[in-house]
Design an enzyme around this catalytic site. Structure first.
Site, PDB file in Angstrom:
ATOM      1  N   LYS A 209      28.251  -9.873  37.949  1.00 49.63           N
ATOM      2  CA  LYS A 209      29.670  -9.877  37.519  1.00 49.63           C
ATOM      3  C   LYS A 209      28.737 -11.566  38.107  1.00 49.63           C
ATOM      4  O   LYS A 209      29.942 -11.821  37.398  1.00 49.63           O
ATOM      5  CB  LYS A 209      30.324  -9.202  38.563  1.00 49.63           C
ATOM      6  CG  LYS A 209      31.074  -9.319  38.093  1.00 49.63           C
ATOM      7  CD  LYS A 209      32.507  -8.055  39.207  1.00 49.63           C
ATOM      8  CE  LYS A 209      33.314  -8.570  39.107  1.00 49.63           C
ATOM      9  NZ  LYS A 209      35.142  -7.779  40.009  1.00 49.63           N
ATOM     10  N   GLU A 215      19.756 -11.308  45.755  1.00 46.57           N
ATOM     11  CA  GLU A 215      18.976 -10.164  45.155  1.00 46.57           C
ATOM     12  C   GLU A 215      18.762 -10.250  43.780  1.00 46.57           C
ATOM     13  O   GLU A 215      17.516 -10.568  43.170  1.00 46.57           O
ATOM     14  CB  GLU A 215      19.109  -8.862  45.421  1.00 46.57           C
ATOM     15  CG  GLU A 215      19.156  -8.477  47.081  1.00 46.57           C
ATOM     16  CD  GLU A 215      20.161  -8.959  47.871  1.00 46.57           C
ATOM     17  OE1 GLU A 215      21.416  -9.292  47.187  1.00 46.57           O
ATOM     18  OE2 GLU A 215      20.852  -8.302  48.701  1.00 46.57           O
ATOM     19  N   GLY A 269      32.710  -4.221  41.051  1.00 50.71           N
ATOM     20  CA  GLY A 269      31.026  -3.960  40.145  1.00 50.71           C
ATOM     21  C   GLY A 269      31.352  -2.580  40.114  1.00 50.71           C
ATOM     22  O   GLY A 269      30.403  -1.641  39.769  1.00 50.71           O
ATOM     23  N   ARG A 270      31.429  -1.257  41.282  1.00 50.08           N
ATOM     24  CA  ARG A 270      31.650  -0.075  41.731  1.00 50.08           C
ATOM     25  C   ARG A 270      32.021   0.745  40.447  1.00 50.08           C
ATOM     26  O   ARG A 270      31.946   2.023  40.458  1.00 50.08           O
ATOM     27  CB  ARG A 270      31.531   0.268  42.591  1.00 50.08           C
ATOM     28  CG  ARG A 270      32.581   0.141  43.032  1.00 50.08           C
ATOM     29  CD  ARG A 270      33.580   0.556  45.079  1.00 50.08           C
ATOM     30  NE  ARG A 270      34.366   0.004  45.679  1.00 50.08           N
ATOM     31  CZ  ARG A 270      34.948  -0.965  45.141  1.00 50.08           C
ATOM     32  NH1 ARG A 270      34.062  -2.021  45.459  1.00 50.08           N
ATOM     33  NH2 ARG A 270      36.561  -1.701  45.843  1.00 50.08           N
ATOM     34  N   GLU A 355      33.113   2.096  49.461  1.00 47.97           N
ATOM     35  CA  GLU A 355      33.291   0.993  49.685  1.00 47.97           C
ATOM     36  C   GLU A 355      34.716   0.968  49.715  1.00 47.97           C
ATOM     37  O   GLU A 355      35.326  -0.100  50.104  1.00 47.97           O
ATOM     38  CB  GLU A 355      32.199   0.713  48.528  1.00 47.97           C
ATOM     39  CG  GLU A 355      32.305  -0.637  48.966  1.00 47.97           C
ATOM     40  CD  GLU A 355      31.323  -1.747  47.422  1.00 47.97           C
ATOM     41  OE1 GLU A 355      30.265  -1.736  48.167  1.00 47.97           O
ATOM     42  OE2 GLU A 355      31.307  -2.296  46.867  1.00 47.97           O
ATOM     43  N   HIS A 386      17.166  23.880  50.863  1.00 48.17           N
ATOM     44  CA  HIS A 386      15.879  24.019  52.020  1.00 48.17           C
ATOM     45  C   HIS A 386      15.617  22.826  52.763  1.00 48.17           C
ATOM     46  O   HIS A 386      14.842  22.589  53.843  1.00 48.17           O
ATOM     47  CB  HIS A 386      14.960  24.302  51.079  1.00 48.17           C
ATOM     48  CG  HIS A 386      14.474  25.508  49.487  1.00 48.17           C
ATOM     49  ND1 HIS A 386      14.276  26.856  50.340  1.00 48.17           N
ATOM     50  CD2 HIS A 386      15.151  25.696  49.176  1.00 48.17           C
ATOM     51  CE1 HIS A 386      14.530  27.360  49.116  1.00 48.17           C
ATOM     52  NE2 HIS A 386      15.091  26.292  48.182  1.00 48.17           N
ATOM     53  N   LYS A 498      26.414 -10.924  51.874  1.00 45.19           N
ATOM     54  CA  LYS A 498      25.416 -11.706  51.544  1.00 45.19           C
ATOM     55  C   LYS A 498      25.913 -12.844  51.947  1.00 45.19           C
ATOM     56  O   LYS A 498      25.252 -13.724  52.740  1.00 45.19           O
ATOM     57  CB  LYS A 498      26.356 -11.979  49.739  1.00 45.19           C
ATOM     58  CG  LYS A 498      26.727 -10.658  49.521  1.00 45.19           C
ATOM     59  CD  LYS A 498      27.784 -10.795  47.915  1.00 45.19           C
ATOM     60  CE  LYS A 498      27.137  -9.484  47.063  1.00 45.19           C
ATOM     61  NZ  LYS A 498      27.853  -9.828  45.997  1.00 45.19           N
TER      62      LYS A 498
HETATM   63  C1  G6Q Z   1      30.350  -3.527  44.411  1.00 46.25           C
HETATM   64  C2  G6Q Z   1      30.224  -4.301  45.265  1.00 46.25           C
HETATM   65  C3  G6Q Z   1      28.702  -4.305  44.987  1.00 46.25           C
HETATM   66  C4  G6Q Z   1      27.852  -5.528  44.165  1.00 46.25           C
HETATM   67  C5  G6Q Z   1      27.147  -6.250  43.818  1.00 46.25           C
HETATM   68  C6  G6Q Z   1      26.302  -6.956  43.111  1.00 46.25           C
HETATM   69  O1  G6Q Z   1      31.926  -2.709  44.098  1.00 46.25           O
HETATM   70  O2  G6Q Z   1      30.901  -5.503  45.315  1.00 46.25           O
HETATM   71  O3  G6Q Z   1      28.648  -3.415  45.369  1.00 46.25           O
HETATM   72  O4  G6Q Z   1      28.370  -4.531  42.752  1.00 46.25           O
HETATM   73  O5  G6Q Z   1      27.016  -6.941  45.484  1.00 46.25           O
HETATM   74  O6  G6Q Z   1      27.489  -8.167  42.548  1.00 46.25           O
HETATM   75  P1  G6Q Z   1      27.266  -9.302  41.607  1.00 46.25           P
HETATM   76  O7  G6Q Z   1      27.537  -7.985  39.512  1.00 46.25           O
HETATM   77  O8  G6Q Z   1      28.125  -9.713  41.839  1.00 46.25           O
HETATM   78  O9  G6Q Z   1      25.351  -9.146  41.397  1.00 46.25           O
END
Ligand code: G6Q
Length: 529
Positions: A209, A215, A269-270, A355, A386, A498
């Site tokens: 996003k 990463e 994002g989530r 989150e 189990h 981050k």
């Molecule tokens: C979701 C969080 C987090 C995010 C990641 C990736 O709600 O904010 O999990 O999605 O840190 O972020 P980017 O999509 O910006 O790389």
């Protein structure tokens, strides 16, 4: 209009619930069933192909009425309108929360900053459909003229968990494309995948996003460098696409505008799998199935918006969870899908739930005095029987558990499915009934029972029912955030992570340390030695 600030513990309903809890805390569900032959008839909801039986909970009609009063007192109804209507309910980031618009079929405009967002959503969906069709049909070819066979999603957190969960959950509906996910910055993870890839037939979808996430950018750069060992710069256009809000940064990375699938800051994002973040899934299952997934979520949205609280599955689920979390003091809740395709559902929902509602400051900016965010965990049944079920049955902790099962299997193997589902029903029965003390029965073999469970029985795992199931939990967590008087849609804890890693990375790269606490300094010295 901002969300109101209402301390739930100061409401009349909360005070009454507190008093009512004193009567209910030692209630035995077996007695409640014995006293009311209509209990299950009263305490279940049927909606579309979902059956939600919540009669195996330590609640009475009065409990539910008081919990619904609580929802009314915190003005849940108008909060729902704000949520769907584009109110800036992500107040700390000054944003609307409109993942629901991505699956909406309404024609009335949904406004963000005075602009209708529905046409942009439709345009991106059309772009996804055309692109997916060209990849699936083989019309889009790689740099040596071969069709694409493998798709690699490069993203993390919200840009990974949703698509990765769906790739498993909808495996039955997938086409010939193989889909892989690279998320962790662990270089070994990347190398293991690269070993298996053919650059001529692989498409990379970079999902970020912000397009600033360490990463994802590191992995994308490593993978592009690997690709360029085999191909040349102009070939990148045929093999790399991106999903982002940050169009400039994507272009700086070297991806042409026509290969960018935009998203917007009003999609958290989530909650972004419904947007172009779901591109790798749209590729894997095809655009029609992807649309069915969205439709299922839209049906759940419409129901959630309109059903009265007592008939509203997300509302009732949220209220039950609050009852255990805030009155019984339950520390966690479990979620057990009796379906192997749903093996990643719980890790996916963990992000959304934990989150969103892991917040200690109320909407008034003051620390809250009540418990918030539930801790959720779980694994598919029967495997989990189990493993950790022992603790749910005979441990000292109260762990309300959702059981999710399907009436039909996908391949129709009746013998297996009947065995699977007999376990599903047997567990909730055992958790309710227990095994009482009896002369000659070893105390170690006694089960107290009275362990609360919800049963969600759905006809069949389809893209539509899965879309509705995910939306059900999205709305449950929304209701809880409203009641707890917190902001569910920011994630400052993630942002901190981050920042911190970047500052330590500078120390590591320079092999020279800025001041840290004594333990961290010691560990860094050992790492660098
Ligand atoms: C979701 C969080 C987090 C995010 C990641 C990736 O709600 O904010 O999990 O999605 O840190 O972020 P980017 O999509 O910006 O790389």
């Amino acid at each position: 209009m901002p969300l109101p600030t209402i301390n739930p513990t100061q409401t009349a309903a909360w005070q009454k619930l507190q008093a009512h809890f004193e009567q209910m805390k030692s209630a035995q569900m077996q007695d409640l069933f014995a006293a009311d032959a209509q209990r299950t008839a009263k305490f279940h909801i049927e909606w579309e192909d979902f059956l939600f039986d919540y009669s195996k909970n330590i609640v009475s009609e009065e409990t539910l009425a008081l919990l619904q009063d609580l929802a009314t007192e915190v003005e849940l109804k108008s909060a729902i309108e704000q949520y769907f209507g584009g109110g800036l309910i992500n107040q700390t980031e000054n944003r609307a929360v409109l993942h629901t618009a991505l699956r909406s079929k309404q024609t009335a405009p949904i406004l963000v900053d005075g602009q209708d967002i529905l046409p942009e959503i439709a345009a991106v969906k059309a772009k996804m459909r055309a692109f997916a069709n060209s990849i699936i049909s083989g019309a889009h070819t790689g740099y040596t003229g071969k069709a694409i066979e493998t798709v690699v999603n490069i993203g993390i957190g919200g840009s990974d968990l949703g698509p990765a969960m769906l790739a498993e959950a909808l495996k039955y509906y997938t086409n010939h494309l193989r889909v892989h996910f690279i998320s962790n910055i662990d270089g070994d993870h990347v190398q293991e995948l690269l070993k298996t890839l053919d650059p001529e037939t692989t498409l990379f979808v970079i999902v970020s996003k912000t397009f600033t996430t360490q990463e994802t950018l590191t992995n994308a750069q490593t993978i592009r460098a690997w690709f360029l060992q085999h191909a040349s710069q102009p070939d990148v256009a045929k093999h790399f696409v991106a999903v982002s809000t940050n169009l400039q940064k994507v272009q700086d990375f070297g991806i042409a505008p026509e290969n960018i699938f935009p998203m917007w800051d009003w999609v958290g994002g989530r909650f972004s799998l419904w947007s172009a973040v779901g591109l790798s899934i749209c590729l894997a299952v095809g655009p029609d199935h992807f649309e069915e997934l969205l439709n299922g979520a839209y049906q759940m949205d419409t129901y959630f918006k309109t059903a009265p609280f007592e008939q509203n599955m997300p509302v009732v689920m949220a209220l039950l969870s609050i009852w255990y979390n805030n009155f019984f003091g339950a520390e966690t809740e479990a979620m057990i899908p009796y379906n192997q395709y749903l093996q990643k559902l719980v890790p996916y929902l963990q992000q959304g739930i934990m989150e969103s509602n892991g917040k200690r400051v109320g909407r008034d900016g003051q620390p809250v005095s009540h418990q918030t965010g539930t801790i959720v965990w779980g694994e598919p049944g029967t495997n989990s029987q189990h493993a950790f079920f022992q603790l749910i049955h005979q441990g000292t902790k109260l762990i309300p558990t959702d059981f999710i099962g399907f009436k039909q299997s996908l391949y129709g193997n009746k013998e297996h499915h009947d065995k699977l589902m007999s376990n599903f029903f047997a567990q909730t029965e055992a958790l309710l009934m227990g095994r009482p003390e009896a002369p000659g029965l070893s105390p170690f073999k006694v089960f107290t029972g009275n362990k609360p469970t919800n049963t969600l029985l759905i006809d069949k795992l389809t893209p539509t029912s899965l879309g509705a199931l995910i939306a059900l939990y999205e709305h449950k967590l929304f209701v809880q955030g409203i009641i707890w008087n917190i902001f569910s849609y920011d994630q400052w804890g993630v942002e901190l992570g981050k920042e911190l890693a970047n500052s330590i990375l500078k120390d590591i790269e320079a092999a020279q340390m800025a001041p840290h606490d004594a333990s961290t300094t010691f560990l860094l010295k050992k790492f660098l030695s």
